[in-house]
Design a protein around this motif. Structure first.
Motif, short mmCIF file in Angstrom:
data_model
loop_
_atom_site.label_atom_id
_atom_site.label_comp_id
_atom_site.label_asym_id
_atom_site.label_seq_id
_atom_site.Cartn_x
_atom_site.Cartn_y
_atom_site.Cartn_z
N PRO A 1 -40.61 -21.58 32.69
CA PRO A 1 -39.62 -20.52 32.43
C PRO A 1 -38.63 -20.90 31.32
O PRO A 1 -38.28 -20.06 30.49
CB PRO A 1 -38.91 -20.38 33.78
N GLU A 2 -38.22 -22.17 31.31
CA GLU A 2 -37.27 -22.62 30.29
C GLU A 2 -37.88 -22.54 28.89
O GLU A 2 -37.22 -22.11 27.93
CB GLU A 2 -36.83 -24.05 30.58
N ALA B 1 -37.22 -16.49 37.79
CA ALA B 1 -36.62 -17.00 39.01
C ALA B 1 -37.61 -17.71 39.92
O ALA B 1 -37.26 -18.68 40.61
CB ALA B 1 -35.96 -15.86 39.79
N LEU B 2 -38.88 -17.28 39.94
CA LEU B 2 -39.84 -17.76 40.93
C LEU B 2 -40.83 -18.79 40.42
O LEU B 2 -41.13 -19.77 41.10
CB LEU B 2 -40.64 -16.58 41.50
N ALA B 3 -41.36 -18.58 39.25
CA ALA B 3 -42.56 -19.31 38.82
C ALA B 3 -42.23 -20.70 38.27
O ALA B 3 -41.16 -20.92 37.70
CB ALA B 3 -43.31 -18.51 37.77
N ASP B 4 -43.17 -21.63 38.44
CA ASP B 4 -43.06 -22.90 37.72
C ASP B 4 -43.78 -22.81 36.38
O ASP B 4 -43.51 -23.59 35.47
CB ASP B 4 -43.59 -24.07 38.55
N GLU C 1 -37.88 -21.00 23.85
CA GLU C 1 -38.75 -21.32 22.72
C GLU C 1 -39.96 -20.38 22.67
O GLU C 1 -41.10 -20.80 22.79
CB GLU C 1 -39.21 -22.77 22.83
N PRO C 2 -39.73 -19.07 22.50
CA PRO C 2 -40.85 -18.12 22.47
C PRO C 2 -41.81 -18.40 21.32
O PRO C 2 -41.39 -18.77 20.23
CB PRO C 2 -40.15 -16.76 22.31
N ALA C 3 -43.11 -18.20 21.60
CA ALA C 3 -44.14 -18.54 20.61
C ALA C 3 -44.25 -17.53 19.49
O ALA C 3 -44.73 -17.85 18.41
CB ALA C 3 -45.50 -18.68 21.31
N ASN C 4 -43.83 -16.28 19.74
CA ASN C 4 -43.93 -15.26 18.71
C ASN C 4 -42.93 -14.15 18.98
O ASN C 4 -42.18 -14.19 19.97
CB ASN C 4 -45.36 -14.70 18.62
N GLN D 1 -39.21 -9.68 33.92
CA GLN D 1 -39.04 -11.06 33.48
C GLN D 1 -38.07 -11.84 34.35
O GLN D 1 -38.23 -13.05 34.53
CB GLN D 1 -38.56 -11.09 32.02
N SER D 2 -37.07 -11.17 34.96
CA SER D 2 -36.12 -11.89 35.81
C SER D 2 -36.82 -12.45 37.05
O SER D 2 -36.50 -13.56 37.50
CB SER D 2 -34.96 -10.98 36.22
#
Length: 328
Positions: A222-223, A203-206, A228-231, A198-199
């Motif tokens: 990423p934010e 760090a990389l993805a939009d 705000e995780p969905a589950n 996950q790090s």
């Protein structure tokens, strides 16, 4: 740049359903991470995009053109994409330049054009001057850069990265994160990056696509994925945090949920003169703070990054300044 679209894509291997009803769009020039635990279907999804697998159901399109469905399939070599594997997949009997130039020779490019493109690709990954070195003499990070240069040399519009950092130590991983980010900025290619780390994804993805059990669990920045995780699956897999009862009186964001669970990240937990009673169960020094496991009176566990070391069993009071309501 190319837009990749998956419409209701599914993949089965015999009786095993690897992917179910995957509908995604990877916009032209985007950098998307496919994130999830082992066996979640992320590598199968990448192979469907690459053309190594044919979907059992649904359609894969590039810029609206059908690449594969249940009947037709465009082979990988005709999809104008490049792939970087975690195993590098370099030819040990060829030097660096020959490895990078290999795709061009197979397509009949003239010698001057091959040399120009090879030099440009090696410059992008900061390997100019390494043309005649044996790949066996390179470090893991350098080999991965050669693999990336070989991917770039044809001017590909799509780059697929299959856990490319898995075999590197922590320092080389950090350096390669910068290389991938710089490559994306220079080329503007559509990049799809498979990882279970996950790090790396944060760090990389939009955009991050979280997968589990062959299904999409959440799509977001990423934010959004972190805060705000969905589950509960996303909350437990991305970042450190604690799922605790909402009855503790924390300030909670998001819609209330029937099971009353909220996610609390370690940075939101603070020591206070008055507040929620807790006791310290485990303490680990990280250099910047003390990673502390705290037990609440009702048995719930909170993880906190605290500025001072607590003694095991020490009783303290806590405040929490942010929590997110999490569905089951």
């Amino acid at each position: 740049m190319t837009t990749i679209t998956l419409d209701a894509v599914g993949k089965s291997f015999g009786d095993n359903r690897a992917l179910t009803d995957i509908s995604l769009q990877f916009p032209a020039g985007s950098f998307t991470a496919l994130l999830g635990p082992s066996g979640c279907g992320k590598t199968t999804l990448l192979r469907l995009i690459a053309g190594f697998e044919q979907p059992s159901t649904g359609v894969v399109r590039f810029d609206g053109n059908v690449m594969a469905d249940g009947v037709r399939m465009v082979p990988p070599e005709e999809r104008n994409l490049g792939i970087v594997f975690q195993s590098y997949a370099l030819w040990p009997h060829m030097d660096v330049a020959a490895n990078v130039a290999y795709p061009l020779k197979g397509r009949g490019f003239k010698r001057d054009e091959i040399e120009r493109r090879t030099a440009e690709a090696l410059a992008v990954v900061s390997l100019r001057g390494y043309e005649h070195r044996s790949v066996d003499a390179l470090s893991g990070g350098q080999r991965q850069r050669v693999a990336l240069a070989r991917c770039l040399v044809t001017g590909t519009k799509i780059i697929l990265l299959d856990e490319p950092l898995a075999n590197l130590d922590v320092h080389l991983r950090a350096a390669m994160l910068d290389v991938f980010a710089d490559t994306h900025e220079r080329t503007g290619a559509t990049i799809v990056f498979v990882t279970h780390d996950q790090s790396e994804a944060l760090a990389l993805a939009d955009t991050i696509v979280v997968l589990d059990g062959g299904r999409v669990q959440q799509i977001g920045t990423p934010e959004e994925i972190y805060a705000e995780p969905a589950n509960a699956m996303v909350a437990g897999f991305v970042g450190r945090g604690s799922l605790v009862a909402a009855s503790h009186g924390f300030p909670v964001r998001g819609l209330p949920v029937p099971n009353g669970k909220v996610l609390v990240r370690p940075h939101a937990v603070h020591l206070a003169e008055n507040g929620l009673p807790a006791s310290a169960e485990r303490v680990r020094y990280t250099g910047a703070s003390y990673e502390t496991t705290l037990r609440l009176a009702n048995g719930d566990t909170l993880f906190a990054d605290l500025p001072r070391q607590l003694a095991i069993g020490e009783h303290v009071h806590l405040t929490v300044d942010d929590a997110w309501s999490v569905p089951a």
